[in-house]
Design an enzyme around this catalytic site. Structure first.
Site, PDB file in Angstrom:
ATOM      1  CG  LEU A 136      -1.978  -1.053   1.376  1.00  0.00           C
ATOM      2  CD1 LEU A 136      -2.747  -0.859   2.681  1.00  0.00           C
ATOM      3  CD2 LEU A 136      -2.935  -1.046   0.198  1.00  0.00           C
ATOM      4  CG  ASP A 137       0.747   4.172  -3.114  1.00  0.00           C
ATOM      5  OD1 ASP A 137       1.546   3.275  -3.456  1.00  0.00           O
ATOM      6  OD2 ASP A 137       0.003   4.768  -3.916  1.00  0.00           O
ATOM      7  NE  ARG A 138       5.287   8.607   4.899  1.00  0.00           N
ATOM      8  CZ  ARG A 138       5.775   9.828   5.043  1.00  0.00           C
ATOM      9  NH1 ARG A 138       6.177  10.497   3.982  1.00  0.00           N
ATOM     10  NH2 ARG A 138       5.856  10.382   6.241  1.00  0.00           N
ATOM     11  CB  THR A 140      -2.996   3.774   0.565  1.00  0.00           C
ATOM     12  OG1 THR A 140      -2.766   4.467  -0.654  1.00  0.00           O
ATOM     13  CG2 THR A 140      -4.269   2.959   0.461  1.00  0.00           C
TER      14      THR A 140
END
Length: 312
Positions: A136-138, A140
Site C-alpha cells: 500500500l502506498d504510504r 493509503t
C-alpha cells in the site's frame, strides 16, 4: 516458535522420495525445498535429518520447517503501532494507518510497517522474517496481508490478480466521473524524469481498474474501486487520467492540507484463500477519520455493511 508442517506417511506414500512428497502432498515449490533442505532441522523424518532423496516408510512422520531460521531482509525491529485484524501461524492481516510506509526506504528506515512487525515478532516469540504479499502506498490506509514465512508468501502472491485474491478500495475524487460506473483500461509506466511518478502511456504495463460511484459530498465523488491488476499508484493514475484526481493527491492532483493531508484512498475490503488450508478469508474495515469526514461519515463500503471479518 518455529512453524513446521508434518506429514504422516501412509502405505501409499511408502518408498516415495521426500522431495516428491513435499511437492505433491504439501505443495511446496522447488524454491522453498531448496531453501529448507540445507537447514539442520529443515527436513526431518521421525526427528532425524534426511536428504531429499530419502524414502520414508509407512508409519513414519515427515516434518519440514517453514519459518526462517535467520532474517535476511536486514530490517531492524523497531517498536511501533500495529492494528492487527487477524493472525495465525501463517498470515498477519493489518489495518494500516495512513502516513506509514510499508517498506524501509530513503527517509524511512526505522518507522515502517516492516520494522514494527519484526519488533512484534520478537515480543511475541514468532520466529521469522517479514514477507509482505502486496503493498500500500504510504498515504493509503486500510487492509493488507503479510505472510509469516516464504511458503505462505509464495502461495499468496500466486493468488494476486486472480479471482482468489480481491481488493476493494474506497476513494474520494474531485467531481463526478461520467459514466458513474466503468472500467479504466489504460497501460501505466513511469513518467520520464521522475523517480516516483507514473503515467498512462501506450508502452506501459496493462492496468485495469473497475470503479463505481457510491455517493457524493459537496462536489466530491465517493467511489468503490476494485483492482484487476496491481501497478504502482494505479488507482491514483487512472482517476487522474479520467480527469478526477483523488482529493489530497499532491502527485497527480493538488496538495490540499486543509481538506485531507494525503490521497483519499482506503483499502476497505480484502479477500483471499488461506495459503495452507485453502479456507476463504474476508475482511472489512471502515475508513479512518480524515476520509470519513470527506465522505460525510454516512457510508460504509457496502450498503448496510459493518466492520467485520468473516470466514468461508
Amino acid at each position: 516458535m518455529s512453524r513446521r508442517l508434518e506429514l504422516p506417511i501412509s502405505p501409499e506414500m511408502e518408498g516415495v522420495r521426500v522431495d516428491t512428497l513435499l511437492r505433491r502432498q504439501l505443495n511446496l515449490s522447488g524454491t522453498v525445498i531448496r531453501r529448507i533442505k540445507w537447514l539442520e532441522d529443515g527436513i526431518l523424518v521421525d526427528g532425524c535429518r534426511v536428504n531429499t532423496r530419502f524414502c520414508p516408510r509407512a508409519g513414519q512422520v515427515l516434518s519440514v520447517r517453514l519459518s526462517d531460521p535467520e532474517r535476511r531482509s536486514g530490517i531492524v525491529p523497531v517498536p511501533g503501532p500495529l492494528d492487527i485484524v487477524y493472525e495465525d501461524e501463517d498470515v498477519l492481516v493489518l489495518n494500516k494507518a495512513p502516513g506509514v510506509s510499508v517498506h524501509p526506504g530513503p527517509g524511512h528506515y526505522n518507522d515502517t510497517i516492516c520494522n514494527f512487525i519484526l519488533n512484534y515478532y520478537d515480543l511475541s516469540g514468532v520466529e521469522g522474517d517479514v514477507h509482505p504479499v502486496h503493498r500500500l502506498d504510504r498515504g493509503t490506509s486500510g487492509l493488507m496481508v503479510v505472510a509469516k514465512h516464504p511458503h505462505a508468501q509464495e502461495v499468496l502472491k500466486g493468488q494476486l490478480h486472480t479471482p482468489e485474491f480481491s481488493r476493494v478500495y474506497l476513494a474520494v475524487c474531485h467531481g463526478i466521473p461520467q459514466p458513474e460506473e466503468g472500467t479504466v483500461d489504460a497501460p501505466i509506466g513511469p513518467r520520464e524524469g521522475s523517480l516516483v511518478e507514473q503515467m498512462v502511456r501506450p508502452d506501459g504495463k496493462p492496468a485495469r481498474t473497475h470503479y463505481r460511484l457510491i455517493g457524493e459530498n459537496g462536489g466530491l465523488g465517493i467511489l468503490r474501486l476494485e483492482l484487476e491488476t496491481g501497478r504502482t499508484h494505479q488507482i491514483r493514475v487512472h482517476m487522474a487520467h479520467l480527469g478526477h484526481p483523488l482529493a489530497g493527491d499532491f502527485l497527480y492532483g493538488r496538495e490540499e492540507p486543509q481538506v485531507i493531508s494525503r490521497p483519499a484512498l482506503h483499502s476497505a475490503q480484502l479477500r483471499f484463500r488461506h495459503p495452507m488450508t485453502g479456507e476463504g478469508l474476508a475482511f472489512e474495515v471502515p475508513p479512518p477519520g480524515d476520509m470519513a469526514a470527506l465522505m460525510g461519515q454516512t457510508l460504509t463500503p457496502d450498503p448496510g455493511g459493518n466492520v467485520r471479518s468473516s470466514h468461508g
